[in-house]
Enzyme design. Structure first.
Site, PDB file in Angstrom:
ATOM      1  N   HIS A 204      25.391  40.703  33.335  1.00 23.16           N
ATOM      2  CA  HIS A 204      25.736  41.424  32.544  1.00 23.16           C
ATOM      3  C   HIS A 204      24.764  40.467  30.994  1.00 23.16           C
ATOM      4  O   HIS A 204      23.833  40.924  30.730  1.00 23.16           O
ATOM      5  CB  HIS A 204      26.988  40.699  31.510  1.00 23.16           C
ATOM      6  CG  HIS A 204      26.498  39.389  31.216  1.00 23.16           C
ATOM      7  ND1 HIS A 204      26.624  38.493  32.267  1.00 23.16           N
ATOM      8  CD2 HIS A 204      26.678  38.701  29.904  1.00 23.16           C
ATOM      9  CE1 HIS A 204      26.904  37.264  31.448  1.00 23.16           C
ATOM     10  NE2 HIS A 204      26.628  37.126  30.659  1.00 23.16           N
TER      11      HIS A 204
HETATM   12  C1  UD1 Z   1      27.837  37.619  25.346  1.00 25.38           C
HETATM   13  C2  UD1 Z   1      27.048  37.204  24.918  1.00 25.38           C
HETATM   14  C3  UD1 Z   1      26.847  36.703  25.839  1.00 25.38           C
HETATM   15  C4  UD1 Z   1      27.424  36.222  26.830  1.00 25.38           C
HETATM   16  C5  UD1 Z   1      28.672  37.443  26.923  1.00 25.38           C
HETATM   17  C6  UD1 Z   1      29.614  36.737  28.137  1.00 25.38           C
HETATM   18  C7  UD1 Z   1      25.411  36.771  22.703  1.00 25.38           C
HETATM   19  C8  UD1 Z   1      23.977  36.789  21.979  1.00 25.38           C
HETATM   20  N1  UD1 Z   1      25.469  37.381  24.098  1.00 25.38           N
HETATM   21  O1  UD1 Z   1      26.605  39.344  26.045  1.00 25.38           O
HETATM   22  O2  UD1 Z   1      25.816  34.715  26.105  1.00 25.38           O
HETATM   23  O3  UD1 Z   1      27.251  35.574  28.590  1.00 25.38           O
HETATM   24  O4  UD1 Z   1      28.974  37.705  25.985  1.00 25.38           O
HETATM   25  O5  UD1 Z   1      30.395  38.089  28.412  1.00 25.38           O
HETATM   26  O6  UD1 Z   1      26.646  36.199  22.083  1.00 25.38           O
HETATM   27  N2  UD1 Z   1      30.977  45.972  24.677  1.00 25.38           N
HETATM   28  C9  UD1 Z   1      32.245  46.646  25.147  1.00 25.38           C
HETATM   29  N3  UD1 Z   1      33.445  45.627  25.313  1.00 25.38           N
HETATM   30  C10 UD1 Z   1      33.451  44.762  24.687  1.00 25.38           C
HETATM   31  C11 UD1 Z   1      32.309  43.953  24.695  1.00 25.38           C
HETATM   32  C12 UD1 Z   1      31.210  44.818  24.213  1.00 25.38           C
HETATM   33  O7  UD1 Z   1      31.967  47.570  25.189  1.00 25.38           O
HETATM   34  O8  UD1 Z   1      34.662  44.405  24.659  1.00 25.38           O
HETATM   35  C13 UD1 Z   1      29.823  46.447  24.839  1.00 25.38           C
HETATM   36  C14 UD1 Z   1      29.674  47.312  24.086  1.00 25.38           C
HETATM   37  O9  UD1 Z   1      28.275  48.033  24.140  1.00 25.38           O
HETATM   38  C15 UD1 Z   1      28.210  46.428  23.573  1.00 25.38           C
HETATM   39  C16 UD1 Z   1      28.077  45.170  24.705  1.00 25.38           C
HETATM   40  O10 UD1 Z   1      28.541  45.544  25.621  1.00 25.38           O
HETATM   41  O11 UD1 Z   1      26.900  46.477  22.460  1.00 25.38           O
HETATM   42  C17 UD1 Z   1      27.399  43.828  24.671  1.00 25.38           C
HETATM   43  O12 UD1 Z   1      27.688  43.239  24.390  1.00 25.38           O
HETATM   44  P1  UD1 Z   1      27.774  42.013  22.796  1.00 25.38           P
HETATM   45  O13 UD1 Z   1      28.806  40.777  22.486  1.00 25.38           O
HETATM   46  O14 UD1 Z   1      26.881  42.112  22.006  1.00 25.38           O
HETATM   47  O15 UD1 Z   1      26.901  41.031  23.995  1.00 25.38           O
HETATM   48  P2  UD1 Z   1      27.273  40.761  25.278  1.00 25.38           P
HETATM   49  O16 UD1 Z   1      26.729  41.390  26.298  1.00 25.38           O
HETATM   50  O17 UD1 Z   1      28.916  40.526  25.660  1.00 25.38           O
HETATM   51  N1  UDP Z   2      35.041  36.342  34.382  1.00 28.28           N
HETATM   52  C1  UDP Z   2      36.608  37.017  34.085  1.00 28.28           C
HETATM   53  N2  UDP Z   2      36.963  38.573  34.516  1.00 28.28           N
HETATM   54  C2  UDP Z   2      35.455  38.967  35.404  1.00 28.28           C
HETATM   55  C3  UDP Z   2      34.413  38.321  34.636  1.00 28.28           C
HETATM   56  C4  UDP Z   2      34.410  36.828  34.671  1.00 28.28           C
HETATM   57  O1  UDP Z   2      37.292  36.363  34.472  1.00 28.28           O
HETATM   58  O2  UDP Z   2      35.467  40.190  35.146  1.00 28.28           O
HETATM   59  C5  UDP Z   2      35.073  35.204  34.123  1.00 28.28           C
HETATM   60  C6  UDP Z   2      34.323  34.043  35.142  1.00 28.28           C
HETATM   61  O3  UDP Z   2      35.659  33.452  35.508  1.00 28.28           O
HETATM   62  C7  UDP Z   2      34.071  32.754  33.833  1.00 28.28           C
HETATM   63  C8  UDP Z   2      33.715  33.735  32.370  1.00 28.28           C
HETATM   64  O4  UDP Z   2      34.661  35.202  32.794  1.00 28.28           O
HETATM   65  O5  UDP Z   2      35.072  31.956  33.570  1.00 28.28           O
HETATM   66  C9  UDP Z   2      32.470  33.887  32.140  1.00 28.28           C
HETATM   67  O6  UDP Z   2      32.190  34.605  31.623  1.00 28.28           O
HETATM   68  P1  UDP Z   2      30.987  36.267  31.805  1.00 28.28           P
HETATM   69  O7  UDP Z   2      29.871  35.907  32.420  1.00 28.28           O
HETATM   70  O8  UDP Z   2      30.790  36.560  30.734  1.00 28.28           O
HETATM   71  O9  UDP Z   2      29.651  35.022  30.279  1.00 28.28           O
HETATM   72  P2  UDP Z   2      28.876  33.660  30.454  1.00 28.28           P
HETATM   73  O10 UDP Z   2      29.428  32.791  31.344  1.00 28.28           O
HETATM   74  O11 UDP Z   2      27.840  34.419  30.900  1.00 28.28           O
HETATM   75  O12 UDP Z   2      28.548  33.213  28.736  1.00 28.28           O
END
Ligand code: UD1
Ligand code: UDP
Length: 360
Positions: A204
């Site tokens: 991601h």
């Molecule tokens: C965010 C965090 C990242 C973390 C990740 C965990 C920041 C800058 N990034 O990244 O550090 O590792 O969360 O998963 O805060 N979207 C959906 N549904 C949702 C959420 C997101 O469709 O419920 C899609 C949207 O298109 C959105 C994109 O995902 O634009 C990115 O979501 P965003 O929360 O901005 O960043 P992440 O890549 O999720």
């Molecule tokens: N996770 C989950 N379901 C998924 C992917 C991740 O429950 O489909 C959990 C995973 O076990 C971990 C956390 O989400 O506890 C990690 O989140 P993510 O990878 O989104 O973010 P990051 O840790 O990179 O910030």
């Protein structure tokens, strides 16, 4: 004591669950604010349901957006809630835009800030998380570090006051929920998987998802590895696969929706190996003694690499394939992230008084 907790993204619900429980057990009042950064059921509510996290007292509903707009909207909304609630501490987790917004809103109102997962550094300023971590740590009065490396990183930036090495609340969560997962999750049967007979992948990071060559290289590595690869795709990744018109219809690839925490714990512990760019999953692989191939050129969780359980390969197809096929499990598995009681230690420090006069 009244503590206002800010969460918003998937990993924060998981990190906060054990602390929220310990706070309430210790008799503190927690006002839980969800920024709304993640909002799909499978990215948010499922964790509240499965982990027994109380419903947020406020959901700001900010949703997705560019970094500045998202963080700015959160900042304004959080300031309003903090002014209204007058908490004695603000508690933030990790390194997302929700973390930074919470820390900034609080520090400007002179409310002591506590940061869980302080001191982590990738030293890569291209990552939005790196700005969020550095800035949050420099706002914080209480800095809860999972590792000695994190303590040392803070010292190198001149931060020594209020720093406590407490272990990792994600380890607390794994210990608290592994038995529940074994009872409740049927994901292995549902997907027709044999323990040890598949790899588990998540991707991601913008560096991987938003650069078509990198995403294509990762997919082609998964194909070349040949073993079954279970791939619960983050919505961002799904969106980019479509945008770049990349073919994910690969025979050995099981592309599925994001899974809940209990299913994830089962998938992780029974995988032969993890392929991921997630921070949390590198650690969880380690907790379960499962090898990890990290799809990034660097990591904040350097101890897992030093211990030989994690290999950094970036988005390089040949390196991903080689690392996955030739991984040699190291003989030792030292304890790196505490004893599973981090949440209680954090709550102990939160309740103490401290001098915040010279914090910045
Ligand atoms: C965010 C965090 C990242 C973390 C990740 C965990 C920041 C800058 N990034 O990244 O550090 O590792 O969360 O998963 O805060 N979207 C959906 N549904 C949702 C959420 C997101 O469709 O419920 C899609 C949207 O298109 C959105 C994109 O995902 O634009 C990115 O979501 P965003 O929360 O901005 O960043 P992440 O890549 O999720
Ligand atoms: N996770 C989950 N379901 C998924 C992917 C991740 O429950 O489909 C959990 C995973 O076990 C971990 C956390 O989400 O506890 C990690 O989140 P993510 O990878 O989104 O973010 P990051 O840790 O990179 O910030």
């Amino acid at each position: 004591m009244k503590i206002l907790t800010v969460v918003g993204a998937r990993p924060q619900f998981i990190k906060a669950a054990p602390v929220s429980r310990a706070l309430r057990q210790a008799g503190h009042t927690e006002f839980l604010v969800h920024t709304g950064q993640h909002y799909d059921y499978g990215m948010s509510q499922v964790f509240f349901d499965e982990m027994g996290i109380p419903a947020p007292d406020a959901n700001l509903g900010i949703g997705s957006g560019s970094h500045g707009a998202q963080t700015g909207q959160m900042l304004a909304a959080l300031e309003g809630v903090m002014l209204e609630q007058q908490p004695e501490r603000v508690l933030v987790y990790g390194d997302t835009n929700s973390t930074l917004a919470g820390a900034l809103a609080a520090v400007k109102l002179h409310i002591p800030v506590a940061h869980v997962e302080a001191g982590l550094r990738s030293f890569n300023r291209q990552m939005p998380e790196e700005h969020n971590r550095v800035l949050t740590d420099h706002c914080a009065d209480l800095l809860f570090c999972p590792t000695q490396t994190a303590v040392d990183n803070l010292a190198a930036e001149g931060i020594t006051a209020g720093v406590h090495r407490v272990g990792d609340t994600m380890y607390d969560a794994v210990l608290q929920f592994s038995a529940v997962a074994r009872q409740k999750s049927s994901i292995l049967q549902d997907l027709g998987l044999e323990p040890g007979g598949y790899l588990l992948a998540t991707v991601h990071r913008p560096y991987n998802t938003d650069v078509p060559e990198n995403l294509a290289a990762i997919l082609s590595a998964f194909e070349e590895i040949g073993e079954p690869v279970v791939f619960p795709a983050h919505p961002r990744t799904r969106k980019m696969l479509e945008k770049f018109n990349l073919n994910s219809d690969i025979e050995n690839l099981k592309l599925i929706e994001p899974v809940g925490y209990l299913d994830m714990l089962m998938l992780e512990q029974h995988a032969r190996l993890l392929l991921t760019d997630s921070g949390g999953m590198q650690k969880e692989a380690y907790f379960f003694g499962v090898p990890c191939v990290t799809l990034r050129p660097e990591t904040e969780w350097v101890e897992t690499v030093e211990a030989g359980w994690n290999v950094l390969v970036g988005a390089n197809r040949a390196q991903i394939v080689a690392a996955a096929q030739n991984f040699v499990r190291p003989p030792a598995h030292p304890s790196l992230y505490g004893d599973g009681h981090s949440a209680g230690v954090i709550v102990g420090w939160l309740g103490n008084t401290f001098d915040s006069t010279n914090k910045i």
